[in-house]
Design a protein around this motif. Structure first.
Motif, PDB file in Angstrom:
ATOM      1  N   VAL A   9      33.735 -21.616   5.883  1.00 56.31           N
ATOM      2  CA  VAL A   9      33.718 -20.331   6.575  1.00 56.31           C
ATOM      3  C   VAL A   9      32.571 -20.335   7.574  1.00 56.31           C
ATOM      4  CG1 VAL A   9      33.308 -17.836   6.322  1.00 56.31           C
ATOM      5  CG2 VAL A   9      34.767 -19.038   4.674  1.00 56.31           C
ATOM      6  N   SER A  10      32.856 -19.879   8.789  1.00 59.01           N
ATOM      7  CA  SER A  10      31.826 -19.684   9.816  1.00 59.01           C
ATOM      8  C   SER A  10      31.785 -18.198  10.144  1.00 59.01           C
ATOM      9  CB  SER A  10      32.157 -20.506  11.067  1.00 59.01           C
ATOM     10  OG  SER A  10      31.155 -20.351  12.052  1.00 59.01           O
ATOM     11  N   LEU A  41      26.481 -20.067   9.109  1.00 57.57           N
ATOM     12  CA  LEU A  41      26.104 -18.712   9.496  1.00 57.57           C
ATOM     13  C   LEU A  41      25.296 -18.688  10.797  1.00 57.57           C
ATOM     14  CD1 LEU A  41      24.980 -17.317   6.018  1.00 57.57           C
ATOM     15  CD2 LEU A  41      27.218 -17.051   7.132  1.00 57.57           C
ATOM     16  N   GLN A  42      25.555 -17.651  11.585  1.00 60.45           N
ATOM     17  CA  GLN A  42      24.789 -17.396  12.793  1.00 60.45           C
ATOM     18  C   GLN A  42      24.212 -15.973  12.742  1.00 60.45           C
ATOM     19  OE1 GLN A  42      28.422 -17.826  13.498  1.00 60.45           O
ATOM     20  NE2 GLN A  42      28.182 -19.997  13.005  1.00 60.45           N
ATOM     21  N   LEU A 150      32.003 -28.715  12.593  1.00 58.81           N
ATOM     22  CA  LEU A 150      31.013 -27.870  13.245  1.00 58.81           C
ATOM     23  C   LEU A 150      31.550 -26.450  13.323  1.00 58.81           C
ATOM     24  CD1 LEU A 150      28.473 -27.317  15.096  1.00 58.81           C
ATOM     25  CD2 LEU A 150      29.925 -28.011  17.022  1.00 58.81           C
ATOM     26  N   GLY A 151      30.796 -25.499  12.779  1.00 62.77           N
ATOM     27  CA  GLY A 151      31.132 -24.087  12.913  1.00 62.77           C
ATOM     28  C   GLY A 151      30.210 -23.455  13.929  1.00 62.77           C
ATOM     29  N   MET A 263      37.931 -19.160   8.812  1.00 62.21           N
ATOM     30  CA  MET A 263      37.993 -20.008   7.617  1.00 62.21           C
ATOM     31  C   MET A 263      38.934 -21.181   7.878  1.00 62.21           C
ATOM     32  SD  MET A 263      38.719 -18.793   3.695  1.00 62.21           S
ATOM     33  CE  MET A 263      40.409 -18.247   3.951  1.00 62.21           C
ATOM     34  N   ALA A 264      38.517 -22.352   7.464  1.00 61.41           N
ATOM     35  CA  ALA A 264      39.358 -23.544   7.571  1.00 61.41           C
ATOM     36  C   ALA A 264      39.300 -24.294   6.247  1.00 61.41           C
ATOM     37  CB  ALA A 264      38.890 -24.442   8.704  1.00 61.41           C
ATOM     38  N   GLU A 265      40.386 -24.990   5.930  1.00 53.92           N
ATOM     39  CA  GLU A 265      40.433 -25.830   4.737  1.00 53.92           C
ATOM     40  C   GLU A 265      40.724 -27.263   5.145  1.00 53.92           C
ATOM     41  OE1 GLU A 265      41.752 -23.022   1.064  1.00 53.92           O
ATOM     42  OE2 GLU A 265      43.353 -23.593   2.457  1.00 53.92           O
TER      43      GLU A 265
END
Length: 278
Positions: A9-10, A41-42, A150-151, A263-265
């Motif tokens: 999750v980003s 997180l940003q 990379l998020g 979100m990516a898996e």
């Protein structure tokens, strides 16, 4: 034997640290619900590294995760990477390199044939040329030989206008337009989105998770003012490992930040596949 997918999750938290305690608690609850294995997180707002460490460890404690704080040397909005404590850390580093917000990189043993490198960054909001310069640094610091995810708060556009359409420039004020278009010496020329940062990532061998999977286009920002665009992106060097992509668009998410989480898996068994051209 079935191998569980790795869920990443980003999320741009919108000045976490200056936001209300109730907002932070709501973000913790949302992230617990998403059950990420890796979290990028940003916008963690802090005046110094001590305050940053306290805030990041508060997030980690709320989620039961291990954390690495990434200072943004040229901004008060910092970054962080979190992961499941079962993953062994093989390497971690924070990069300044004159990046607008910096770059965090953690290499993890996720039980696959090769390590997974997870990274976080946040491009600058106003200057396409600076965004492009920072992207050159990203492609130099994230080698294709590594299985990398990379998020990013990309603060820019996708490479392909067929997937990320041109904005409705008529709906924006002129000062907004000039900060996001490709420069043209003719001030009367029609505005064109500056897509060079994403195009550089693509030409360098990185794949945009949403576009690669053909996910329906969905904005991740603009629901709290401004304009609807896909500001948040996953880039990967192992597109064959991608299994899903989703924008978390719920009333709670819209209320908690001006960005929606993405979100990516990934299938860990596919991380060993060699990189493919973008």
């Amino acid at each position: 034997m079935h191998t569980p997918l790795i869920r990443a999750v980003s999320y741009n938290l919108l000045n976490y640290g200056r936001s209300a305690v109730s907002t932070r608690s709501g973000q913790h609850e949302l992230l617990r619900f998403l059950r990420a294995d890796v979290l990028l997180l940003q916008e963690i707002w802090a005046e110094d590294t001590d305050q940053l460490d306290q805030l990041v460890h508060a997030i980690a404690g709320a989620l039961g995760m291990t954390a690495f704080a990434v200072p943004a040397r040229h901004s008060s909005n910092h970054l962080a990477i979190l992961w499941r404590p079962e993953y062994a850390v093989l390497a971690q580093r924070a990069r300044d390199l004159q990046l607008w917000h910096g770059l965090g990189i953690v290499r993890l043993d996720v039980g696959a044939a090769v390590p997974l490198t997870v990274a976080v960054t946040h491009l600058g909001p106003w200057n396409p040329s600076k965004q492009l310069d920072d992207t050159y640094t990203l492609t130099g610091q994230l080698p294709l030989a590594d299985a990398t995810l990379l998020g990013a708060d990309w603060n820019s556009f996708g490479a392909d206008p067929d997937y990320d359409p041109e904005p409705d420039w008529t709906a924006l004020t002129r000062e907004w337009i000039e900060r996001h278009i490709r420069w043209n010496d003719d001030p009367a020329a029609p505005p064109v989105a500056d897509r060079r940062p994403a195009q550089l990532m693509q030409r360098s061998g990185f794949h945009d998770a949403a576009a690669t999977l053909g996910a329906p286009w969905q904005a991740t920002g603009g629901h709290r003012g401004g304009w609807a665009r896909r500001e948040d992106v996953f880039w990967t060097t192992r597109p064959a490992a991608l299994r899903s992509y989703q924008v978390i668009d719920t009333p709670a998410a819209r209320n908690l930040s001006d960005h929606l989480p993405i979100m990516a898996e990934l299938d860990p068994q596919a991380l060993a596949a060699p990189p493919t051209p973008a």
